[in-house]
Write a protein that holds these residues in place. Structure first.
Motif, PDB file in Angstrom:
ATOM      1  N   PRO A   1       0.825  -1.210   0.000  1.00  0.00           N
ATOM      2  CA  PRO A   1       0.000   0.000   0.000  1.00  0.00           C
ATOM      3  C   PRO A   1       0.863   1.265   0.000  1.00  0.00           C
ATOM      4  O   PRO A   1       1.884   1.340   0.674  1.00  0.00           O
ATOM      5  CB  PRO A   1      -0.799  -0.119   1.294  1.00  0.00           C
ATOM      6  CG  PRO A   1       0.030  -1.012   2.179  1.00  0.00           C
ATOM      7  CD  PRO A   1       0.745  -1.958   1.261  1.00  0.00           C
TER       8      PRO A   1
ATOM      9  N   PRO B   1       0.804   5.639   0.545  1.00  0.00           N
ATOM     10  CA  PRO B   1       0.104   6.507   1.497  1.00  0.00           C
ATOM     11  C   PRO B   1      -1.340   6.766   1.085  1.00  0.00           C
ATOM     12  O   PRO B   1      -1.647   6.941  -0.097  1.00  0.00           O
ATOM     13  CB  PRO B   1       0.934   7.789   1.464  1.00  0.00           C
ATOM     14  CG  PRO B   1       2.314   7.331   1.104  1.00  0.00           C
ATOM     15  CD  PRO B   1       2.115   6.190   0.148  1.00  0.00           C
ATOM     16  N   ASP B   2      -2.227   6.769   2.096  1.00  0.00           N
ATOM     17  CA  ASP B   2      -3.652   6.948   1.863  1.00  0.00           C
ATOM     18  C   ASP B   2      -3.914   8.302   1.225  1.00  0.00           C
ATOM     19  O   ASP B   2      -3.435   9.336   1.695  1.00  0.00           O
ATOM     20  CB  ASP B   2      -4.396   6.837   3.201  1.00  0.00           C
ATOM     21  CG  ASP B   2      -5.897   6.734   3.031  1.00  0.00           C
ATOM     22  OD1 ASP B   2      -6.381   6.894   1.903  1.00  0.00           O
ATOM     23  OD2 ASP B   2      -6.578   6.494   4.048  1.00  0.00           O
TER      24      ASP B   2
ATOM     25  N   GLN C   1     -10.144  10.339   2.481  1.00  0.00           N
ATOM     26  CA  GLN C   1     -11.498   9.814   2.487  1.00  0.00           C
ATOM     27  C   GLN C   1     -12.131   9.927   1.106  1.00  0.00           C
ATOM     28  O   GLN C   1     -12.134  10.985   0.491  1.00  0.00           O
ATOM     29  CB  GLN C   1     -12.345  10.588   3.509  1.00  0.00           C
ATOM     30  CG  GLN C   1     -13.762  10.090   3.660  1.00  0.00           C
ATOM     31  CD  GLN C   1     -13.833   8.748   4.378  1.00  0.00           C
ATOM     32  OE1 GLN C   1     -12.874   8.355   5.042  1.00  0.00           O
ATOM     33  NE2 GLN C   1     -14.937   8.051   4.236  1.00  0.00           N
TER      34      GLN C   1
ATOM     35  N   LYS D   1     -11.182   8.727  -1.663  1.00  0.00           N
ATOM     36  CA  LYS D   1     -10.245   8.634  -2.786  1.00  0.00           C
ATOM     37  C   LYS D   1      -9.867   7.181  -3.034  1.00  0.00           C
ATOM     38  O   LYS D   1      -9.828   6.360  -2.101  1.00  0.00           O
ATOM     39  CB  LYS D   1      -8.974   9.445  -2.493  1.00  0.00           C
ATOM     40  CG  LYS D   1      -9.214  10.925  -2.239  1.00  0.00           C
ATOM     41  CD  LYS D   1      -9.599  11.648  -3.516  1.00  0.00           C
ATOM     42  CE  LYS D   1      -9.684  13.157  -3.272  1.00  0.00           C
ATOM     43  NZ  LYS D   1     -10.069  13.884  -4.491  1.00  0.00           N
TER      44      LYS D   1
ATOM     45  N   ARG E   1      -7.687   3.914  -3.319  1.00  0.00           N
ATOM     46  CA  ARG E   1      -6.447   3.484  -2.661  1.00  0.00           C
ATOM     47  C   ARG E   1      -5.474   2.979  -3.716  1.00  0.00           C
ATOM     48  O   ARG E   1      -5.862   2.282  -4.658  1.00  0.00           O
ATOM     49  CB  ARG E   1      -6.747   2.370  -1.643  1.00  0.00           C
ATOM     50  CG  ARG E   1      -7.613   2.825  -0.476  1.00  0.00           C
ATOM     51  CD  ARG E   1      -7.949   1.661   0.431  1.00  0.00           C
ATOM     52  NE  ARG E   1      -8.760   0.669  -0.261  1.00  0.00           N
ATOM     53  CZ  ARG E   1      -8.732  -0.628  -0.014  1.00  0.00           C
ATOM     54  NH1 ARG E   1      -7.894  -1.116   0.893  1.00  0.00           N
ATOM     55  NH2 ARG E   1      -9.498  -1.462  -0.679  1.00  0.00           N
TER      56      ARG E   1
ATOM     57  N   TYR F   1      -1.766   1.016  -4.695  1.00  0.00           N
ATOM     58  CA  TYR F   1      -0.823  -0.013  -4.260  1.00  0.00           C
ATOM     59  C   TYR F   1       0.259  -0.179  -5.323  1.00  0.00           C
ATOM     60  O   TYR F   1       0.013   0.026  -6.518  1.00  0.00           O
ATOM     61  CB  TYR F   1      -1.535  -1.360  -4.072  1.00  0.00           C
ATOM     62  CG  TYR F   1      -2.591  -1.363  -3.007  1.00  0.00           C
ATOM     63  CD1 TYR F   1      -2.328  -1.869  -1.743  1.00  0.00           C
ATOM     64  CD2 TYR F   1      -3.854  -0.848  -3.267  1.00  0.00           C
ATOM     65  CE1 TYR F   1      -3.303  -1.877  -0.765  1.00  0.00           C
ATOM     66  CE2 TYR F   1      -4.841  -0.844  -2.286  1.00  0.00           C
ATOM     67  CZ  TYR F   1      -4.559  -1.354  -1.033  1.00  0.00           C
ATOM     68  OH  TYR F   1      -5.518  -1.353  -0.064  1.00  0.00           O
TER      69      TYR F   1
ATOM     70  N   ARG G   1      -4.806   0.839  -8.509  1.00  0.00           N
ATOM     71  CA  ARG G   1      -5.682   1.549  -7.580  1.00  0.00           C
ATOM     72  C   ARG G   1      -7.090   0.960  -7.644  1.00  0.00           C
ATOM     73  O   ARG G   1      -7.525   0.454  -8.683  1.00  0.00           O
ATOM     74  CB  ARG G   1      -5.701   3.053  -7.841  1.00  0.00           C
ATOM     75  CG  ARG G   1      -6.473   3.522  -9.041  1.00  0.00           C
ATOM     76  CD  ARG G   1      -6.463   5.059  -9.109  1.00  0.00           C
ATOM     77  NE  ARG G   1      -7.291   5.554 -10.214  1.00  0.00           N
ATOM     78  CZ  ARG G   1      -7.423   6.837 -10.529  1.00  0.00           C
ATOM     79  NH1 ARG G   1      -6.764   7.768  -9.836  1.00  0.00           N
ATOM     80  NH2 ARG G   1      -8.209   7.207 -11.525  1.00  0.00           N
TER      81      ARG G   1
ATOM     82  N   ALA H   1     -13.360  -0.440   0.292  1.00  0.00           N
ATOM     83  CA  ALA H   1     -12.473  -1.066   1.261  1.00  0.00           C
ATOM     84  C   ALA H   1     -12.850  -2.518   1.498  1.00  0.00           C
ATOM     85  O   ALA H   1     -12.064  -3.422   1.235  1.00  0.00           O
ATOM     86  CB  ALA H   1     -12.508  -0.281   2.580  1.00  0.00           C
TER      87      ALA H   1
END
Length: 503
Positions: free
Chosen positions: A36, A38-39, A42, A44, A46, A48, A58, A62
């Motif tokens: 992962p 950085p986040d 909210q 958006k 994610r 990797y 991406r 979740a």
């Protein structure tokens, strides 16, 4: 918490099948291989990094990742299910140094099965009984398996008539086994009640068979039919309902569960009733039965009373007789499959509750104490995951009881190291069960934090292992994708550390 609608109503069956199949495959890839970044914040996607080739992936959502995209040539490109399977295979070859031609085919098969199920469900009627609806609701299935819906690659016509997700119900085939060829152990009297005595010829014993398994084993059984060791009698004059386990069926009038062999790979294993498991069944079931009989409270164990089979087809024709529901339930309570609560079905109390905190506390009081008490006081390690746990609710939808099942999955501390038994219990009860129910509840109630109540419930039990669990930074996550890719035995669980929301 962001909630992503994976299947907008306008999508075609193919697009919906892609989305259903991609979610558990992505869960595996993100848990076991991807790194992962950085986040992004909210709401958006994610992002990797895939270490095998350095590509960026991406996803949205979740609990059930959706809309995968890969970054190339300066922009993000949407990845369909077929492309995702290819991407995962390339990544695993780089990650492990091994090739595997079977698993990608299973991933494709799993997606095609989902498409067939969606088509069949659109034409079928769901059962009126909420318990049966919960058992037959699992279109996604195991949320952390790369091919949870694969049916062995066979034609749709071979398996669809027996698919719980298609709201199937069907008669069983009744066979007669020559009496000197019968092998059985435990209480199998429930089998003899499946037909009138006159149906069974003199010198034979009644043996029900799952029609799909009978088709699969036809070549091996042909000699026994030819020489009279085995005779085909008739079909039952009643239908049975396949449960989420596929090879286990329920007959509501007789309140009886029957578990059959099925020579098909479902998730990690060929679902045959293996001889070594059958021969230890009475021991593990007796230990679990005794543990629950000694407990305070309403928790129940659905016992596997015994098995019957033919000596010449010991595994192929085996059937296990399991306790029904009615004698175990409190008055007015309705049993529901825990996995169905996570997946969602019409009438689910998890979806309907207006007070998630009270509902969750009641759920924890039902499911946690019996699993911990069986371990601590009786040396019984329940396979307390979503598919082996039923939760009975009262008229208001509040959980009042847990019912556990499947002696085949039970481990005894007399046979395994205590640490290994505890790791298995934590994976089944916490990772595979409580985390999934908590996430489903929190998804419907943004801002709800399920973990203080879970910590309090676990802390009520004076086990050294519980204290260590509540302080541990990680939990054991089973690596189903890597297990399948490397060809490890399905029972050979391998774990990697996951962040512990209880800590």
């Amino acid at each position: 918490m962001e909630r992503v609608d994976l299947m907008p109503p306008s999508d075609s069956v193919g697009e919906r099948a892609d989305a259903y199949a991609a979610a558990p495959l992505l869960n595996c890839l993100l848990r076991e291989v991807a790194e992962p970044l950085p986040d992004a914040g909210q709401g958006k996607p994610r992002v990797y990094r895939l270490p095998g080739g350095g590509r960026l992936l991406r996803v949205r959502g979740a609990r059930r990742p959706a809309a995968p995209e890969v970054y190339a040539a300066g922009r993000w490109h949407r990845v369909g299910h077929t492309e995702l399977v290819k991407l995962v295979a390339e990544e695993l070859r780089a990650h492990t140094g091994l090739s595997n031609g079977d698993l990608p085919a299973e991933m494709i098969d799993s997606r095609d099965v989902v498409a067939a199920l969606l088509t069949a469900r659109a034409r079928a009627t769901a059962p009126d009984d909420p318990y049966l609806r919960s058992e037959q609701s699992l279109i996604t299935g195991h949320p952390y398996h790369p091919a949870p819906k694969a049916r062995g690659g066979g034609p749709v016509t071979a398996w669809l008539p027996y698919a719980p997700e298609a709201y199937a119900r069907f008669p069983l085939v009744l066979l007669g086994v020559r009496a000197d060829q019968v092998a059985e152990e435990g209480d199998t009297s429930g089998l003899d009640a499946l037909a009138a005595p006159a149906v069974v010829p003199p010198g034979y014993r009644l043996l029900p068979a799952h029609p799909w398994q009978l088709d699969l084993a036809a070549r091996d059984l042909a000699p026994a039919f030819a020489d009279g060791r085995l005779v085909r009698l008739r079909e039952t004059d009643f239908a049975v309902w396949p449960t989420a386990a596929i090879r286990t069926v329920y007959e509501p009038v007789r309140d009886l569960f029957l578990k059959f062999s099925l020579d098909v790979r479902i998730t990690n294993d060929i679902r045959r009733l293996w001889a070594h498991d059958l021969r230890k069944l009475r021991r593990t079931d007796s230990a679990a039965t005794a543990a629950f009989a000694a407990m305070d409270g309403p928790a129940a164990w659905l016992g596997d009373r015994g098995y019957r089979t033919a000596r010449f087809a010991f595994e192929e024709l085996a059937v296990v007789v399991r306790d029904g529901l009615r004698g175990a339930l409190p008055p007015g309570a309705t049993p529901l499959l825990a996995a169905g609560l996570v997946e969602g079905f019409d009438g689910s109390p998890l979806a309907a509750t207006a007070d998630p905190g009270a509902w969750w506390r009641a759920y924890l009081r039902a499911v946690v104490p019996p699993a911990l008490t069986a371990f601590a006081d009786h040396g019984v390690v329940l396979e307390a995951h979503l598919q082996n746990t039923l939760v009975a609710v009262d008229a208001d939808g509040t959980p009042v009881q847990a019912l556990y099942r499947d002696a085949e999955g039970v481990k005894l501390l007399a046979d395994v190291e205590r640490a290994a038994g505890w790791e298995r219990l934590v994976y089944c009860l916490v990772v595979n069960h409580l985390i999934e129910v908590a996430a489903a509840l929190a998804e419907r109630h943004p801002g709800f934090d399920p973990w203080p109540a879970a910590r309090r419930e676990l802390a009520r039990h004076p086990l050294l292992e519980v204290a260590e669990l509540l302080a541990a930074p990680t939990l054991p996550g089973k690596t189903n994708l890597l297990l399948r890719w490397t060809g490890a035995d399905g029972a050979d669980a391998r774990y990697l550390p996951l962040p512990n929301p209880l800590a």
